[in-house]
Design an enzyme around this catalytic site. Structure first.
Site, mmCIF file in Angstrom:
data_model
loop_
_atom_site.group_PDB
_atom_site.id
_atom_site.type_symbol
_atom_site.label_atom_id
_atom_site.label_comp_id
_atom_site.label_asym_id
_atom_site.label_seq_id
_atom_site.Cartn_x
_atom_site.Cartn_y
_atom_site.Cartn_z
ATOM 1 N N THR A 2 0.815 -1.215 0.000
ATOM 2 C CA THR A 2 0.000 0.000 0.000
ATOM 3 C C THR A 2 0.851 1.269 0.000
ATOM 4 O O THR A 2 0.332 2.363 0.169
ATOM 5 C CB THR A 2 -0.948 0.014 1.215
ATOM 6 O OG1 THR A 2 -0.169 -0.075 2.413
ATOM 7 C CG2 THR A 2 -1.928 -1.149 1.151
ATOM 8 N N TRP A 3 2.163 1.126 -0.214
ATOM 9 C CA TRP A 3 3.049 2.280 -0.269
ATOM 10 C C TRP A 3 2.661 3.152 -1.447
ATOM 11 O O TRP A 3 2.363 2.655 -2.545
ATOM 12 C CB TRP A 3 4.492 1.799 -0.396
ATOM 13 C CG TRP A 3 5.500 2.891 -0.407
ATOM 14 C CD1 TRP A 3 5.627 3.898 0.494
ATOM 15 C CD2 TRP A 3 6.543 3.073 -1.365
ATOM 16 N NE1 TRP A 3 6.692 4.711 0.170
ATOM 17 C CE2 TRP A 3 7.276 4.218 -0.978
ATOM 18 C CE3 TRP A 3 6.934 2.394 -2.502
ATOM 19 C CZ2 TRP A 3 8.360 4.690 -1.685
ATOM 20 C CZ3 TRP A 3 8.019 2.860 -3.205
ATOM 21 C CH2 TRP A 3 8.723 3.990 -2.795
ATOM 22 N N ASP A 26 0.074 -5.253 3.038
ATOM 23 C CA ASP A 26 1.304 -4.701 3.595
ATOM 24 C C ASP A 26 1.107 -3.213 3.854
ATOM 25 O O ASP A 26 0.769 -2.461 2.941
ATOM 26 C CB ASP A 26 2.445 -4.925 2.601
ATOM 27 C CG ASP A 26 3.735 -4.312 3.085
ATOM 28 O OD1 ASP A 26 4.169 -4.664 4.185
ATOM 29 O OD2 ASP A 26 4.294 -3.480 2.349
ATOM 30 N N TYR A 31 3.187 5.461 5.696
ATOM 31 C CA TYR A 31 2.516 5.591 4.395
ATOM 32 C C TYR A 31 1.375 6.603 4.454
ATOM 33 O O TYR A 31 0.942 7.114 3.429
ATOM 34 C CB TYR A 31 1.966 4.257 3.924
ATOM 35 C CG TYR A 31 2.982 3.172 3.670
ATOM 36 C CD1 TYR A 31 4.352 3.416 3.694
ATOM 37 C CD2 TYR A 31 2.571 1.878 3.407
ATOM 38 C CE1 TYR A 31 5.267 2.407 3.463
ATOM 39 C CE2 TYR A 31 3.479 0.858 3.168
ATOM 40 C CZ TYR A 31 4.827 1.127 3.202
ATOM 41 O OH TYR A 31 5.722 0.125 2.969
#
Length: 79
Positions: A2-3, A26, A31
């Site tokens: 999800t970066w 993740d 983030y």
């Protein structure tokens, strides 16, 4: 992962991924999208009953600036 996933679309995209069968998400507090992703988890688990919590594997990270013993617990509680 999800970066770099903007918060305004994170909830919908993660919800779609879970509906499609993804069981690992993740994340990281740095983030800046964990609140929205958390909403997608709630929706998938409690509201839509797409997945059970024990079937959803969520990872996060302890960021480098939080490795001092006094910083670990607060950082984990934030994520």
């Amino acid at each position: 992962g999800t970066w770099k996933l903007p918060g305004d679309i994170a909830e919908g995209l993660v919800s779609s991924a879970i509906r499609e069968g993804y069981g690992l998400v993740d994340c990281a507090a740095i983030y800046g999208n964990e609140k929205e992703i958390g909403k997608s988890f709630k929706k998938a688990i409690k509201d839509d009953k797409i997945i059970n919590r024990d079937e959803l594997f969520v990872t996060s990270k302890l960021w480098n600036v939080d490795h001092a013993p006094k910083d670990v617990k607060p950082a984990i509680e934030r994520t």
